[in-house]
Design a protein around this motif. Sequence first.
Motif, PDB file in Angstrom:
ATOM      1  N   TYR A  85       0.844  -1.196   0.000  1.00 39.35           N
ATOM      2  CA  TYR A  85       0.000   0.000   0.000  1.00 39.35           C
ATOM      3  C   TYR A  85       0.875   1.241   0.000  1.00 39.35           C
ATOM      4  N   ASP A  86       0.572   2.159  -0.906  1.00 37.75           N
ATOM      5  CA  ASP A  86       1.277   3.430  -0.973  1.00 37.75           C
ATOM      6  C   ASP A  86       0.272   4.546  -0.730  1.00 37.75           C
ATOM      7  N   ARG A 137       0.342   7.578  -1.059  1.00 36.05           N
ATOM      8  CA  ARG A 137       0.320   8.638  -2.076  1.00 36.05           C
ATOM      9  C   ARG A 137      -0.620   8.305  -3.228  1.00 36.05           C
ATOM     10  N   GLN A 138      -0.966   7.028  -3.364  1.00 33.54           N
ATOM     11  CA  GLN A 138      -1.781   6.596  -4.489  1.00 33.54           C
ATOM     12  C   GLN A 138      -3.282   6.608  -4.211  1.00 33.54           C
ATOM     13  N   GLY A 139      -3.676   6.814  -2.967  1.00 38.60           N
ATOM     14  CA  GLY A 139      -5.106   6.847  -2.661  1.00 38.60           C
ATOM     15  C   GLY A 139      -5.394   6.334  -1.267  1.00 38.60           C
ATOM     16  N   TRP A 175      -7.952   0.782  -1.293  1.00 38.02           N
ATOM     17  CA  TRP A 175      -7.024  -0.310  -1.567  1.00 38.02           C
ATOM     18  C   TRP A 175      -7.547  -1.618  -0.988  1.00 38.02           C
ATOM     19  N   SER A 191     -10.704   4.425 -11.370  1.00 38.79           N
ATOM     20  CA  SER A 191      -9.267   4.679 -11.290  1.00 38.79           C
ATOM     21  C   SER A 191      -8.580   4.465 -12.622  1.00 38.79           C
ATOM     22  N   ARG A 202      -8.155   1.466 -13.863  1.00 42.69           N
ATOM     23  CA  ARG A 202      -7.618   0.108 -13.839  1.00 42.69           C
ATOM     24  C   ARG A 202      -8.707  -0.870 -14.244  1.00 42.69           C
ATOM     25  N   GLY A 222      -3.571  -1.668  -7.405  1.00 44.86           N
ATOM     26  CA  GLY A 222      -2.676  -0.635  -6.930  1.00 44.86           C
ATOM     27  C   GLY A 222      -3.295  -0.014  -5.692  1.00 44.86           C
ATOM     28  N   GLY A 279      -4.383   2.875  -4.960  1.00 47.98           N
ATOM     29  CA  GLY A 279      -5.505   3.778  -5.115  1.00 47.98           C
ATOM     30  C   GLY A 279      -6.576   3.223  -6.013  1.00 47.98           C
TER      31      GLY A 279
END
Length: 198
Positions: free
Chosen positions: A68-69, A71-73, A78, A184, A186, A193, A195
Amino acid sequence: MPKDAPRRWDRRMQQRLAHGEAAALGELYDRFASLVHGLAHRVLGDESAADRITREVFSHVWENPDAYDPRQGPLRSWIATLTHQRAVRRLRQTESAALALGGEGTTEDLERKVRRASAAARADYIVTAMPTPLRAALELAYFQRRDYRQTAVDLGVTEDEARRRLRLGLQLLSTANDTGAPPSGRTHDTSPGPGAAL
């Protein structure tokens, strides 16, 4: 609450999980277990299967916190994406196995069932994630059969504002059937990802 407070919570939770803090997993479970179980159950229609998916999702998060990042959401998105993908995969496997054993239906029937279950889960997620004013307007219109004028009175807003809330809520909800490109951007077949939306 400051606008960035949820993101700060997400970042801090990711750090705590990455450091192996068991209390963080408990806190995360308390916050998101009903979301995970509800989405899994919506797709699979089976309590024990939803229980298994719930365990799998939280095990995955515990074992792979760096996946999990922040910054991505949002962390919520997630986790919902992980749940959705695992539940859809489980449904496809279960239904494929039933067909292989001589069950009724065709592979086309199976894919239709998977698409319907996926869209229903996405719709549930979208409704629970949308801002409260939009959700309240939709609930009045759908469950209580209120038109925009009655909705405006019930919510204490102008008719224009009621129309705006209903329109935005319906626009968000309409993406539930967009199986080709989630909000998103995707697809359902890619790995989630941080987010990724459902």
